[in-house]
Design a protein around this motif. Structure first.
Motif: not given
Length: 157
Positions: A40-46, A49-58
């Motif tokens: 629920r908190r993650l949905r709220g951050y998205r 606009g606090v969480l804009t995207r998730q990426v993988a760091l290579l």
């Protein structure tokens, strides 16, 4: 939204910046919430606009040879259209890892990632030397990455 954040939000956001691939259960165990409460908190951050995207760091060392270079750029003409055109070219090039507009004698700093020094030079020539509006650019090959990251400090109350 920052004014409504509690200590759990701040801890959760810090944990996500360290490793966004952690499970909801793992994150919840770390901050004392159930997986559904974390979700629920993650949905709220998205939504906020606090969480804009998730990426993988290579890891470039595992993938093979890579060359990083920092390029300082000064434009010749300073109109909104010229800046927009330069920005669009930087955004369209996948080997431009980062680009920042600056105040001072340089207009932009650009971080390039290429397979070799030879590829770096060819890319720099194409991106900057062939641009009639680039007055000057200086390419600085990176010898060693001392610290890398994109974490943002989470505001305290």
């Amino acid at each position: 939204m920052t004014s409504s954040w509690d200590d759990l939000d701040r801890r959760l956001l810090r944990l996500l910046q360290e490793d966004a691939g952690r499970t909801l259960r793992d994150l919840g165990d770390e901050v004392g919430l159930s997986p559904s409460a974390v979700q629920r908190r993650l949905r709220g951050y998205r939504a906020a606009g606090v969480l804009t995207r998730q990426v993988a760091l290579l890891d470039p060392n595992v993938l093979g040879s890579t060359t990083l270079a920092v390029v300082l750029v000064t434009l010749d003409r300073e109109s909104a259209e010229h800046h927009a055109a330069f920005r669009a070219r930087m955004q369209a090039e996948p080997r431009v890892q980062q680009c920042y507009e600056l105040a001072g004698q340089w207009d932009y700093v650009v971080v390039l990632v290429t397979a070799s020094l030879h590829d770096c030079r060819a890319l720099s020539d194409r991106l900057f030397m062939s641009d009639e509006n680039v007055r000057r650019y200086e390419t600085l090959p990176v010898l060693d990455a001392v610290k890398t990251g994109l974490t943002v400090p989470v505001p305290e109350p």
